[in-house]
Design an enzyme around this catalytic site. Structure first.
Site, PDB file in Angstrom:
ATOM      1  N   LEU A  67       0.864  -1.172   0.000  1.00 14.77           N
ATOM      2  CA  LEU A  67       0.000   0.000   0.000  1.00 14.77           C
ATOM      3  C   LEU A  67       0.903   1.224   0.000  1.00 14.77           C
ATOM      4  CD1 LEU A  67      -2.747  -0.839   2.682  1.00 14.77           C
ATOM      5  CD2 LEU A  67      -2.981  -0.908   0.192  1.00 14.77           C
ATOM      6  N   ASP A  68       0.519   2.250  -0.744  1.00 10.97           N
ATOM      7  CA  ASP A  68       1.286   3.492  -0.724  1.00 10.97           C
ATOM      8  C   ASP A  68       1.401   3.995   0.713  1.00 10.97           C
ATOM      9  OD1 ASP A  68       1.452   3.373  -3.443  1.00 10.97           O
ATOM     10  OD2 ASP A  68       0.004   4.981  -3.825  1.00 10.97           O
ATOM     11  N   ARG A  69       2.484   4.667   1.001  1.00 11.96           N
ATOM     12  CA  ARG A  69       2.738   5.145   2.362  1.00 11.96           C
ATOM     13  C   ARG A  69       1.551   5.907   2.966  1.00 11.96           C
ATOM     14  NH1 ARG A  69       8.269   7.318   4.928  1.00 11.96           N
ATOM     15  NH2 ARG A  69       7.439   8.170   6.859  1.00 11.96           N
ATOM     16  N   VAL A  71      -1.561   5.613   2.446  1.00 11.40           N
ATOM     17  CA  VAL A  71      -2.798   4.844   2.410  1.00 11.40           C
ATOM     18  C   VAL A  71      -2.835   3.841   3.566  1.00 11.40           C
ATOM     19  CG1 VAL A  71      -4.238   3.289   1.025  1.00 11.40           C
ATOM     20  CG2 VAL A  71      -2.881   5.086  -0.091  1.00 11.40           C
TER      21      VAL A  71
END
Length: 239
Positions: A67-69, A71
């Site tokens: 997951l993107d940081r 998110v």
């Protein structure tokens, strides 16, 4: 043997057995170690397993997806190499269900639909752009969306990913004219510094790597702005 509880004061365990570990990732923690050197999920969870089970030496934990940081939400990790291999194959074969909640600016013309684009990543700037079909090194990106609720110029979407491209949801929705609330990278003309991106992994579903039974990890967005604008019963808010 399934366990639930807290891996730390901030990281909630959604599911755990001898083969897999499902957690709800807090926002602003990298999925794995990056150039910042900040604490990351993989390292934090390894240390937690080591302490909870009093394990000597190194602890194995496999990163299956990211997951993107900025998110938060549901993630699954593999506790054995066999589980990692089988879960990675599920990802490659698209035999893993990923649903996200997102708050966007404006309202899509259609209340539900599919976005299909071709994306190109610039590793130097860590940014992704939509490019014409057939562009060298571009990758197809597909997602389905459904508008759950609209309020005060924002829309709450439920999104199902069919591909797992870098920054995919953020880029595709921005390209469609509806950037995510708080997205500094792909919606800077709408977002203000300090706003938290409104994107949350609400469900990860997959066949258990050993038992083959379907496992569903569910996590709800926090009850804070802009999530608290909406009352839709599809999403149960967390504290």
């Amino acid at each position: 043997m399934n366990k639930t509880g807290n891996a730390s004061p901030e990281i909630h365990i959604l599911f755990e057995d001898n083969h897999i570990l499902g957690v709800s990732k807090p926002v602003n923690i990298p999925s794995q170690e990056d150039a910042t050197g900040d604490p990351d999920m993989l390292s934090l969870l390894k240390e937690d397993i080591k302490q909870r089970y009093n394990k000597p030496g190194n602890v194995y934990l496999g990163l299956v997806h990211r997951l993107d940081r900025p998110v938060g939400g549901a993630m699954v990790f593999a506790k054995t190499s066999k589980a990692a291999s089988r879960l990675s194959e599920a990802v490659r074969s698209r035999n893993i269900k990923k649903q996200y909640a997102a708050v966007i600016h404006g309202s899509p013309v259609k209340s539900s639909g599919q976005l299909r684009d071709y994306l190109m990543k610039d590793s130097r700037t860590n940014t992704v752009t939509v490019v014409p079909k057939g562009t060298d090194e571009s990758k197809e990106a597909i997602l389905d969306y459904k508008v759950l609720e609209e309020k005060d110029g924002y829309s709450l979407l439920l999104i199902e990913l069919h591909t797992g491209r870098s920054h995919q949801i953020r880029v595709q929705l921005s390209h469609a004219g509806h950037p995510l609330y708080g997205d500094q990278k792909y919606g800077s003309h709408h977002s203000k510094p300090g706003q938290q991106i409104a994107l949350w992994s609400v469900l990860v579903g997959f066949p258990h790597p050993v038992t083959k039974e379907e496992v569903y990890l569910r996590s709800a967005p926090p009850l804070s702005f802009p999530w608290d604008l909406f009352s839709d019963t599809h999403l149960s808010h967390t504290d």
